[in-house]
Motif scaffolding. Structure first.
Motif, mmCIF file in Angstrom:
data_model
loop_
_atom_site.group_PDB
_atom_site.id
_atom_site.type_symbol
_atom_site.label_atom_id
_atom_site.label_comp_id
_atom_site.label_asym_id
_atom_site.label_seq_id
_atom_site.Cartn_x
_atom_site.Cartn_y
_atom_site.Cartn_z
ATOM 1 N N GLU A 9 9.616 3.020 -7.512
ATOM 2 C CA GLU A 9 9.190 2.240 -6.355
ATOM 3 C C GLU A 9 10.420 1.891 -5.525
ATOM 4 O O GLU A 9 11.558 2.101 -5.950
ATOM 5 N N GLN A 33 0.823 -1.208 0.000
ATOM 6 C CA GLN A 33 0.000 0.000 0.000
ATOM 7 C C GLN A 33 0.859 1.260 0.000
ATOM 8 O O GLN A 33 0.535 2.246 -0.664
ATOM 9 N N GLN A 81 3.857 1.540 -1.247
ATOM 10 C CA GLN A 81 4.487 1.696 -2.551
ATOM 11 C C GLN A 81 3.624 2.567 -3.462
ATOM 12 O O GLN A 81 4.125 3.420 -4.204
ATOM 13 N N ARG A 82 2.335 2.373 -3.405
ATOM 14 C CA ARG A 82 1.418 3.141 -4.238
ATOM 15 C C ARG A 82 1.407 4.611 -3.814
ATOM 16 O O ARG A 82 1.377 5.523 -4.644
ATOM 17 N N ASP A 117 2.719 8.188 -5.884
ATOM 18 C CA ASP A 117 2.004 9.466 -5.933
ATOM 19 C C ASP A 117 2.881 10.596 -5.397
ATOM 20 O O ASP A 117 2.897 11.703 -5.946
#
Length: 273
Positions: A176, A114, A116-117, A121
């Motif tokens: 990432e 989670q 990483q997302r 952003d």
């Protein structure tokens, strides 16, 4: 427009433990450490507050009965917050995740996935702000763009420093989190529990982008090396000086770097109802 609190001034919980105890905890702007023997109610106090915060941080109309918060500024009706728990458990639907080609096995892995997302952003946001600085021009344009990226660079430097003994370092060209170790590329899910825990904590702080917010942590020292425990609070504040830390701990090492005066015993904030 949503009015966000900078920090929590006081936590009050009425009729805790079947009406036997009443809790009033006046909080420091930055660091608050709740201590006490097993079973005295440290996690219960944190959980009562967290359960009353609606996802997104709206709090007055959603607090559990008997739980009251005083915040600064007083008229704020929202709180930015994150919760970090140290217990690492196997995921229940790991077979489904495998079908999705996700190498997740534990709750720490899921938290990393989670984050990483959110990190993606955050990276996009930083890049856009750097471009805006450069487009605005001026003799200090490059310096302003570097300032925008400074927290991200400091996060990367900290991780490399912490992981240096194992030969791991972040691959900074990746959007990432990826590591290089002896020529091999590693994803975060391949790391040890302590390494995952430290990345989760510091990445959680980073992606809040230095906004004022509250970080709840329940025994974050679990799985962390003693040296990492001692540096934990300082590293969090370095990445975001505007954070308010509220944590429970059993470890003296967490407060050894000058945070001893910020420790509160559960017995000191509870009275008989």
């Amino acid at each position: 427009m949503q009015k966000y609190a900078d920090y929590i001034e006081q936590i009050e919980i009425e009729s805790l433990w079947s009406g036997v105890k009443h809790v009033v905890w006046n909080l420091d702007r930055q660091v608050n450490v709740l201590s006490g023997v097993n079973g005295v109610g440290k996690s219960t106090i944190l959980n009562k507050v967290i359960r009353g915060l609606k996802q997104g941080g709206e709090f007055p109309s959603h607090m559990l009965k008997g739980v009251h918060l005083k915040v600064s500024p007083a008229e704020a009706r929202w709180i930015r917050y994150d919760v970090i728990r140290s217990v690492d458990q196997p995921l229940l639907h790991v077979d489904m995740l495998a079908k999705m080609d996700l190498s997740l096995a534990t709750s720490l892995d899921w938290q990393l996935f989670q984050l990483q997302r959110k990190y993606l952003d955050y990276q996009v946001n930083v890049a856009n702000r750097m471009v805006a600085c450069l487009q605005q021009g001026g003799s200090d344009a490059a310096e302003r763009a570097a300032d925008v990226a400074a927290p991200r660079k400091r996060f990367q430097d900290i991780i490399d420093e912490l992981f240096a003994d194992t030969g791991k370092h972040l691959i900074r060209t990746e959007n990432e989190i990826r590591f290089s170790q002896l020529g091999e590329t590693l994803v975060p899910y391949q790391l040890s529990s302590g390494e995952k825990q430290m990345i989760i904590i510091l990445l959680t702080v980073l992606v809040e982008d230095q906004l004022p917010y509250v970080l709840f942590m329940d025994e974050p020292e679990v799985s962390l090396h003693m040296d990492w425990q001692q540096r934990l609070i300082d590293l969090i504040l370095e990445l975001n000086p505007n954070v308010q830390i509220i944590l429970t701990t059993h470890s003296p090492a967490v407060v050894m770097n000058g945070w001893g005066d910020h420790v509160t015993e559960v017995t000191d904030i509870t009275v008989e109802s």
